[in-house]
Design a protein around this motif. Sequence first.
Motif, PDB file in Angstrom:
ATOM      1  N   UNK A   1       1.037  -1.193   0.065  1.00 29.35           N
ATOM      2  CA  UNK A   1      -0.006   0.027  -0.032  1.00 29.35           C
ATOM      3  C   UNK A   1       1.035   1.207   0.038  1.00 29.35           C
ATOM      4  N   UNK A   2       1.955   1.293   0.784  1.00 29.89           N
ATOM      5  CA  UNK A   2       2.609   2.356   0.827  1.00 29.89           C
ATOM      6  C   UNK A   2       3.514   2.895  -0.597  1.00 29.89           C
ATOM      7  N   UNK A   3       3.979   1.438  -1.246  1.00 32.61           N
ATOM      8  CA  UNK A   3       4.581   1.563  -2.360  1.00 32.61           C
ATOM      9  C   UNK A   3       3.520   2.063  -3.567  1.00 32.61           C
ATOM     10  N   UNK A   4       2.150   1.598  -3.489  1.00 30.90           N
ATOM     11  CA  UNK A   4       1.379   2.252  -4.262  1.00 30.90           C
ATOM     12  C   UNK A   4       0.846   3.721  -4.170  1.00 30.90           C
ATOM     13  N   UNK A   5       0.674   3.976  -2.802  1.00 31.31           N
ATOM     14  CA  UNK A   5       0.638   5.574  -2.435  1.00 31.31           C
ATOM     15  C   UNK A   5       1.710   6.387  -3.198  1.00 31.31           C
ATOM     16  N   UNK A   6       3.015   5.899  -3.005  1.00 33.97           N
ATOM     17  CA  UNK A   6       4.009   6.663  -3.343  1.00 33.97           C
ATOM     18  C   UNK A   6       4.110   6.698  -5.102  1.00 33.97           C
TER      19      UNK A   6
END
Lengths: 381, 351
Positions: free
Chosen positions: B71-76
């Motif tokens: 999720x963090x990667x996708x947000x970034x």
Amino acid sequence: MKTLIRTATAAALATAFSVSAWAADLKVGLSVALSGPNSSLGIPYSKGMQAALAYRPEVNGRKIQLVVLDDNSDPSTAGRNARKLIEEEKCDVIMGTSGVPSALAMAQVAKETKTPMIGLTPISLDAADNPWVFTVAQPTQLMVDAVVDRMKANGVKTVGYIGFSDAWGDLVYDALMKATPAAGIKVVSNERYARADQSVTGQVLKIVALRPDAVMTGGAGTPGALPFLALTERGFKGGVYGQHGLINPDFIRVAGASGQNALMPTGPVIVAEQLPNDYPTKKVALDFRAAFQKVNGTPSTDAFSAYSFDGWLVFADAAARAKGEPGTPEFRAALRDAIATTKEVVGTHGVYNFKVGNIYGVDNRARVIVKLDNGQWKLAP
Amino acid sequence: MTWDIALILAMDGLANGAVYLLAGLGLVLIFSVTRVVFVPFGDIAAFAALTLAAFETKRVPPTIGLVLTLAALAVATEVASLLRRHEHAKVARAIAAWGLLPALPCLAAWLATRPGVPPAVHVGVSVLLVVPIAPLLARVVFQPIADASVLVLLIVSLALHFLLSGLGLLFFGPEGSRTAPLATGSLQIADGFVVSGQVILMIASALVLSGLFFLVFERTIAGKALRATAVNRVGARLVGIRPARTALLAYGCASLLAGLIGVLIAPVTTMYYDSGFIIGLKAFVAAIIGGLVSYPATAAGALAVGLVESFASFWSGALKDVIVFSLLIPVLMLRSFLTAHAEEDDEEIDT
């Protein structure tokens, strides 16, 4: 600057001095899998060795040093580790490892560098070709013989076989075929499955349709539980036998109730508390348990850490008899000769007698039959 | 072979076939909408099964960490692409959609590890927890290369499989697990022929889910958008369907299917960190029988694969998988005779 040079010189001198002081110490090199898929075996091996070091830290007044390296469950790393232990660390003996291919890679280096090796797993190699390698593990034939004896005693006439479709399945099947004719038992099936298979229903149906008196399984670890689950599901009433590859807490977890009353061979250390008092290995096995608890802070429940302990005892016995200065090729040769003439060294798994031309050193005292009873191994004499 | 043995084998084959059916539907769905052969499908199923096993052994499932990291990667990725296009107003929404939405099942999973939670909740949470995995992977990995050739997409998808199965080994360890059966009890159909509740549940789930699939595709706007994208991406765009949005929907549905497969088979097979791959591979055989486009043919293919596998294990256990994968040869030969053209080649020459 001057101070720096002086400090450096002092440090160098101190190192040189301490190296020469250590030279008289014996050095044991251990390479095991502390990471990767084989680490569930490698970590207990390493812990068992630490317990052994604490149990017997010196031989004839000489201290023993232990160097442990991680082989990542990879045979080529195991081979490199063996070389590093011998050439850089100047170890007098190497030990290892979890996984037969890795152990073979180490054995090759031991032969090349003329260094004795004490294996902790069964190693399939020709002793005449590589006289530097010995192993404390039990040969598969010895274990399967014990199972066949038990089948005979239980009145089994026909037995169905189901095992892995790999080298382990072959090894157990060959041992079974070798042992059964003398016992008057007929093997009626040779079913195989892959470690990754999801179901063995088909194979088990075929076995059940043949109506054998008992079933022998040739699996290991959690995948070894599949035939037990499928046989229970099909309502098989005969006895189900296993071998030492299944003596593993994860097997019990996955097999659950279907493993109830399964009979399998193992080294006596697994049921050390239940052994009769006059059993030759009982005292050492209990000593090992105590040493392991003291060093690692947890009780030992597996067979692997005990192999390390036995390897250490065999080495310590041979080192006491070997002549020469540790760290020299002469000493390594003398140590090999001493290991090859090991007589009645009592370990946790068995009593060791090594001979030239045989890499195994155990006899009937290195196996007992245990029964799985409500998730616990119970001695079944 | 007697009749009762054949019946038992057929039942076993149907139960396996039901699993391959669900997996095959997921594979065809993703491939037809995005042209990606989604190899990590099976790994997601294994994650669901092992997550459930982790709940049963009272551990916090490590899957939570995976979902949060993704999720963090996708947000970034999303925020970076928005900023590059100077669409600052949409940043807050992107964070909510890509960061907070996937965090919800994680929170549920974390709460479910408390003592006293009924097993049914564990099953539900295990499925929900893996649902965000495929959409998040798609956003981070596949969306930026959505127009690449099928071969590139396949290679990327294979790499993702190795990544996920490596993570599975790291999270769950090398040993397998089994979970408690979802349905106890059994049904006596004939003398000596008993069907366990779990098998009935597996077959029933496959029937119900494929029925639902059919209804969604025929009756809803979202389903029609999926079909439109599958038939013609450019055409779908012209009538106002966003391929990226429909792709996400396809990944979400497939992930849900994978989660359901995971919890359905965990009680009847020992699941390892890498067990998913072989399930995916057999479902792929079924999907090939359906030509990677046809759902009914995939369903028939899945049942055929299950039955062949079951009977092959009776006749020759060691050659079981060889027989199953050999099914591909006649199917591919037949297909190459029946279809004349290969549009994929033209596309690769263009790019």
